[in-house]
Design an enzyme around this catalytic site. Structure first.
Site, PDB file in Angstrom:
ATOM      1  N   HIS A  11      -9.731  -5.923   9.499  1.00 30.64           N
ATOM      2  CA  HIS A  11     -10.366  -5.659   8.202  1.00 30.64           C
ATOM      3  C   HIS A  11     -11.739  -5.001   8.359  1.00 30.64           C
ATOM      4  CE1 HIS A  11      -7.519  -8.932   7.599  1.00 30.64           C
ATOM      5  NE2 HIS A  11      -7.447  -8.579   6.307  1.00 30.64           N
ATOM      6  N   GLU A  17       0.816  -1.209   0.000  1.00 30.02           N
ATOM      7  CA  GLU A  17       0.000   0.000   0.000  1.00 30.02           C
ATOM      8  C   GLU A  17       0.855   1.267   0.000  1.00 30.02           C
ATOM      9  OE1 GLU A  17      -0.637  -2.676   1.803  1.00 30.02           O
ATOM     10  OE2 GLU A  17      -2.593  -3.254   1.001  1.00 30.02           O
TER      11      GLU A  17
END
Lengths: 443, 330
Positions: free
Chosen positions: B132, B63
């Site tokens: 998550h 990321e």
């Protein structure tokens, strides 16, 4: 369903009526249009007619009871027909109200301790504070109904409405350190009246305001008295007034009376008085002086092209002013008839509210009591009022000789917002002329 | 204006991207599995077929690298859309986003623009557990230079994403996982743009204001409809973008109703609704408040894996109802 009979509202000021006499008993048959009962309003006695035919099923209030307007007072219907269970309903409502009241009281106690948890601090929402600020309300006096006794917007808004109180009641309560919130008002929309405060004081064992001792007497104001008080106060404090006085030589007016009184008596059966001549002259003079015969309405002066002449009648329990409609078109004998009729019916309290309204000018005569000069208060919304005093003999010098002539004082009180001195003076001058030369009224 | 079409939130997001990519060749999408796989949640399914590998780029699992590359591309004239698979992973992209993308325009004296959009699905409700399922929007709101958008309906998702792509500043576009399959009418007009910073009254009301956004919006609307039948008139205000925030809309609504409930999914402590509460208290609306402000937010815990506990960690319809009743003193 039975038809209800209500206490009629006869006139704007009428708040309640007293039942004087039921003309029918329960169970009696009554035709529509037949007189069912007699009531007394603020100013007059009235007969109430049945609006439907049927049997008088139930009388809800006894003679002598004072009942707010539009309240059902009886039921008319077919025999055996059911009427709404008024009494039961009233009882239930009362019970509920009592229960609610109890609850509220309990809550209040809780609230009172909560609100002042923190010394000197009030628990209130910002919205409540803003409104209290805008309306200058002391939040410590407002009871909060929110959680933890929090004062909310609605509490402050209701607070303003919750205490309606007459100035006198407020003063007495303040003097005696009585919390107005504890007092239940019995006036219009729960307004706290003097009697309520006095009652509260009495129940607390403070009886000073009761019949103080045997040398004094407390008389509650009658409705008529209250209305007079209200109207006079309003008139006195709204209109800046001044009074003009003039003396009238009454020789010719007296002579006129002597000349025509028998004719009028014969024709109408009524006795002509000097007052009738004054009413006639006044109605004629007013037509030439519309500003004296006017009324103020906001920023407008409304001139009347007719004369509705009120004249004051003092009675034991107050003053009323019946109105001679269209006096400017009346002959002397017509005025005599109209005035005597109103007078007689006023004494019997048989005038309709309509006959007490719509005046354009008022005459008040205290001559019969020997009054030689006075200062009347305007009968609003009139612009002026004429005070008539007694006819007295006055010494005058005539052809080097001292003689007497009958002289009468006229006092004209005027609303200076509408007219000035000259207008009033000219009217008085004309009126004086008419009375001193009554034949000119024929012209 | 063209017609409306019923479509899912997910398809609305895709439609916005496709329209902008057709309109402007500088717009491109990159992220993990956005190409051949069509994205972890299937948002970009079919896009690689239309736009090719150049413009729908599969990236390595980094990321930091993706976001850094996007910032660099943006400053050189491209208009990248980045998809971060879960909002939780933006933590790895923070340096590129917070220290680079958000600062460049300022540090270059306005000479650099960073027209990048970072899309990321946030929130719990899918059984994806603590790493998550987070709602981290408040983190980005705290960084001057970033714009933050959280759409709660398919139409808003389309209109706001197009505005985000056309914006010359870095925009964090927080999608709602559990809303991806929610359907709604979406304008097909290619010029349908919802300006960033413009909220919307989703339901008019007069008794109480509920300010909410994202996943909580449909819940609040359902409760509001129910309460309407019970005589409580709820006004539902959706700011849609958190930065810039439509303060006026919120303040005026609170002035109107005098009562306010704030609802979001994110943890209560440091959550964005705390900021809204402070804005209301500082504003003209203060003098109109007739009850303490009520906040309904997620618990201050990592999102549990157990589905029941997971559901219990964020405001339920029952809790929203209870919160509104509380502020109404009912």
């Amino acid at each position: 369903m039975a038809t209800e009979v209500i206490m009629p509202k006869a006139g704007m000021d009428m708040k309640e009526g007293q039942i004087i006499k039921w003309k029918k008993k329960e169970g009696d048959y009554i035709e529509a249009g037949e007189v069912l009962l007699e009531i007394m309003t603020d100013k007059v006695n009235m007969e109430v007619e049945a609006e439907t035919s049927g049997y008088l099923l139930k009388i809800l209030y006894e003679e002598g009871a004072k009942v707010p307007v539009i309240t059902p007072i009886a039921y008319i219907g077919e025999r055996g027909e059911k009427i709404p269970e008024i009494e039961d309903k009233a009882k239930v409502t009362e019970e509920i109200e009592e229960a609610v009241e109890k609850e509220i009281v309990q809550e209040d106690i809780q609230v009172a301790t909560n609100v002042m948890d923190i010394a000197g601090k009030v628990r209130a929402t910002p919205a409540a504070r803003r409104i209290a600020r805008e309306r200058n309300i002391d939040l410590t006096k407002v009871k909060g109904t929110g959680p933890k006794g929090r004062i909310q917007k609605a509490d402050v808004e209701n607070y303003r409405d919750s205490i309606k109180v007459t100035p006198l009641a407020r003063r007495i309560a303040k003097m005696e350190g009585l919390d107005l919130e504890e007092i239940k008002g019995s006036g219009h929309e729960g307004k706290i009246l003097k009697e309520d405060v006095v009652g509260a004081l009495r129940s607390k064992g403070i009886a000073d305001y009761d019949a103080l001792d045997e040398r004094t007497e407390v008389i509650p104001m009658s409705n008529v008295r209250k209305i007079i008080a209200e109207r006079m106060t309003e008139s006195y404090f709204s209109a800046p007034t001044f009074t003009l006085n003039t003396e009238v030589d009454m020789r010719n007016a007296i002579k006129l009376r002597q000349d025509v009184k028998d004719i009028i008596l014969k024709e109408t059966g009524k006795k002509l008085t000097i007052n009738d001549i004054i009413l006639l002259a006044t109605s004629r003079a007013l037509m030439k002086h519309p500003f004296v015969n006017s009324r103020l309405s906001d920023d407008n002066i409304i001139l009347h092209k007719y004369v509705n002449l009120a004249f004051a009648i003092g009675m034991e329990d107050g003053l009323i002013t019946p109105v001679i409609k269209d006096a400017h078109e009346m002959s002397l004998s017509e005025i005599v008839v109209a005035a005597k009729d109103l007078q007689e019916r006023a004494m019997k309290k048989k005038l309709s509210p309509d006959e007490l309204q719509g005046s354009t000018f008022t005459v008040s005569n205290l001559g019969m009591y020997g009054i030689t000069y006075f200062n009347p208060i305007i009968n609003q919304p009139n612009t002026a009022i004429l005070g008539v005093s007694a006819i007295v003999d006055k010494l005058v010098k005539k052809d080097e000789e001292i003689t007497t002539i009958p002289v009468m004082n006229l006092s004209l009180t005027l609303d200076h917002r509408v007219v000035d001195g000259v207008t009033g003076a000219k009217f008085l001058q004309d009126l004086k002329h008419l009375l001193e030369n009554p034949l000119s009224m024929l012209i | 204006m063209k017609d409306m079409k019923e479509m899912t939130y997910k398809d609305a997001v895709k439609l916005a991207m496709c329209e902008e990519m057709r309109r402007d060749e500088n717009v491109f999408l990159m992220g993990e599995d956005v190409g051949l796989y069509g994205g972890a949640f299937g948002v970009s399914v079919g896009m690689i077929e239309e736009f090719g590998e150049e413009r729908v780029r599969d990236t390595p699992i980094s990321e930091a690298a993706i976001t850094g590359a996007a910032a660099g591309a943006a400053v050189t004239g491209m208009r990248p859309i980045v998809e971060i698979m879960f909002m939780d992973f933006t933590t790895i992209a923070m340096d590129a986003l917070v220290n680079q993308a958000a600062k460049m325009r300022y540090m270059f004296g306005g000479k650099a623009k960073v027209p990048m959009t970072l899309r990321c699905p946030g929130g719990s409700g899918t059984g994806a557990a603590a790493q998550h399922s987070q709602s981290l929007e408040a983190w980005f709101c705290h960084v001057p230079g970033l714009k933050v958008v959280v759409p709660g309906t398919p139409a808003d998702a389309k209109g706001l994403l197009k505005a985000a792509i056309r914006d010359d500043n870095p925009v964090v576009f927080v999608e709602q996982k559990t809303l991806y399959k929610e359907k709604g009418m979406v304008p097909l007009d290619e010029d349908f743009i919802i300006p960033l910073g413009k909220g919307e009254i989703k339901k008019e009301g007069s008794d109480v204001t509920v300010v909410t956004y994202g996943r909580m919006l449909p819940r609040v609307l359902r409760v509001a409809e129910e309460l309407e039948k019970e005589g409580i008139s709820v006004e539902v205000v959706d700011p849609r973008t958190l930065v810039p925030l439509d303060k006026e809309l919120i303040i005026n609504s609170v002035i109107k109703t005098g009562r306010v409930v704030l609802v979001n999914e994110a943890c209560k402590t440091g959550g964005f609704i705390g900021e809204i509460a402070a804005i209301i208290a500082e504003s003209e609306a203060f003098d109109y408040l007739d009850a303490p402000i009520v906040r309904l937010a997620g618990l201050d815990i990592p999102i549990p894996y157990n589905p029941r506990l997971e559901a219990a960690a964020v405001p339920s319809e029952e809790q929203i109802r209870a919160g509104i009743m509380k502020v109404m003193n009912r």
